[in-house]
Enzyme design. Sequence first.
Site, mmCIF file in Angstrom:
data_model
loop_
_atom_site.group_PDB
_atom_site.id
_atom_site.type_symbol
_atom_site.label_atom_id
_atom_site.label_comp_id
_atom_site.label_asym_id
_atom_site.label_seq_id
_atom_site.Cartn_x
_atom_site.Cartn_y
_atom_site.Cartn_z
ATOM 1 N N ARG A 265 0.927 -1.212 0.013
ATOM 2 C CA ARG A 265 0.046 -0.015 -0.023
ATOM 3 C C ARG A 265 0.989 1.214 0.062
ATOM 4 N NH1 ARG A 265 -5.145 -1.779 4.238
ATOM 5 N NH2 ARG A 265 -5.173 -3.944 3.196
ATOM 6 N N ARG A 280 2.093 1.088 10.126
ATOM 7 C CA ARG A 280 1.830 1.348 8.838
ATOM 8 C C ARG A 280 3.052 1.322 7.759
ATOM 9 N NH1 ARG A 280 -3.136 3.890 7.683
ATOM 10 N NH2 ARG A 280 -3.209 4.346 9.934
ATOM 11 N N GLU A 352 -6.590 -1.022 15.438
ATOM 12 C CA GLU A 352 -7.001 -1.921 14.537
ATOM 13 C C GLU A 352 -5.945 -3.111 14.040
ATOM 14 O OE1 GLU A 352 -8.252 -0.121 10.528
ATOM 15 O OE2 GLU A 352 -8.507 -2.066 9.618
ATOM 16 N N SER A 355 -10.305 -6.180 9.869
ATOM 17 C CA SER A 355 -11.309 -5.616 9.328
ATOM 18 C C SER A 355 -12.204 -6.680 8.649
ATOM 19 C CB SER A 355 -10.859 -4.605 8.405
ATOM 20 O OG SER A 355 -12.020 -3.882 8.209
ATOM 21 N N ARG A 393 1.075 -6.484 12.384
ATOM 22 C CA ARG A 393 0.373 -5.872 13.483
ATOM 23 C C ARG A 393 0.294 -6.798 14.504
ATOM 24 N NH1 ARG A 393 -4.066 -1.206 11.432
ATOM 25 N NH2 ARG A 393 -2.463 -0.119 10.397
#
Length: 430
Positions: A265, A280, A352, A355, A393
């Site tokens: 990403r 991130r 988070e 999801s 994560r």
Amino acid sequence: MLDIQLLRNDLESVAKRLVEERAYVLDVAHFQALEHERKSIQTRTQELQAKRNQTSKQIGLAKGKGEDVSAIMAEVADLGDELKAAETRLVAVQDQLNDILMGIPNLPHESVPAGKSEEDNVEVRRVGTPRRFDFSVRDHVDVGEGLAQLDFATGSKLSGARFTVLKGPLARLHRALSQFMLDVHTGEHGYTELYVPYLVNADSMRGTGQLPKFEADLFSVQKNENEKLYLIPTAEVPVTNMARDEILPLESLPQKFVAHTPCFRSEAGSYGKDTRGMIRQHQFDKVELVQVVHPSKSYEALEELTGCAEAILQKLELPYRVMALCGGDMGFSAAKTYDLEVWLPAQNTYREISSCSNFEAFQARRMQARFRNEKGRPELAHTLNGSGLAVGRTLVAILENYQRADGGVDIPAALQAYMGGKKFIQRPSS
RNA sequence: GGAGAGGUGGCAGAGUGGUCGAAUGUACCUGACUCGAAAUCAGGCGUAGGUUCAAACCUACCGAGGGUUCGAAUCCCUCCCUCUCCGCCA
């Protein structure tokens, strides 16, 4: 993509819902004007086509009988130009309508909480109790660098910011996590493991909704002069697109797949966010769960899928909470989303880590993913996916939650078998 | 990378400018025959869009896109994919 029939029949109320529930403004007058034009041009085009077909048939017949056809030929002399103009205009109008349609987000399910931002998300449940530390808690960067096994400097030397090098036992723990997750989902939850391409074409990106709107979030490579390939931002893209342009047999549903892939990403638009650590990254691993299901079963499936992701956190004994996202915070394609948030003691908050979404027919309509229903007719399937879990994560969560006063990190019991029986990680002695 | 062959309905496979959305076979569905089944016979059997209360009618689709033509599955151009052989290669 929403059903265009819905917009044709009920434009005002859909537009109202889009503004109120998704903060999306649809230009109703523009859409209506285009739709009106589409209707008249399409009708006209089809009339002209019918005329052309009919006349051409007559010419064929007449020629077969050796008759003179110049009279009929004259009749259609100017038909071609008008038809071509109509066809061109029709395509242009339909393209415009399609562009609008492709840019409209999904409508939230009735059970989705109203709200504009993160603030309005609703906590559904909280599982596990955050551990009490009798020493001052370090974040995962300090823990990992302290172990000399987490190396951001080398990551940025090789590739730039937001890339990381893992070393030694920590690299193995990272590998252990994905193996563990795959084993649980295939062995206990009935998912079929897949290995899929990490580079996909634009059709696939359109199918799941990344394109055309979010090109800036993607990395791409030039395949040749005419074609780009995109690095997948999640395994959702290749896995869900397997159903693209398919009519699946009824008895093949539900389809449940799990795939472990790297995800890429660009993180455009989040320059200031989470710059420290590996929360991130431009590249991270994820184990992804995907389901293609009968429309009547998709909300059941969302609960099941979310539960499968939760099972990983439970087995790792990481405290977490489940959040129902409000309409304003949900992703573009989702009809309903649960986020799983893991406890990060150094940030003193939940972050988070997964999801899980039901897209209903939104993705299926874009990619024409259908099944043959009870009546034998093709019908759009519902698609779902969820992280089970984001591996990077999860590693962060373990470093922080399982850290020890001496700088070492305990290995969760569920992972020890994947670590050659090791019970903790410590700094190499030399 | 080089040379060649090919992409047509679930599958197989015909179709090289004119009632071709597409023969035929097979699979599948319905009916007849049968106690039942097989075999046989008859019929049905793609997707999407438009007009419409509906019935029905019309339009598009033969890998994708463009072109020629009154008319294209069929001719021309570009691209994509598959297969075979050679080379290279984890």
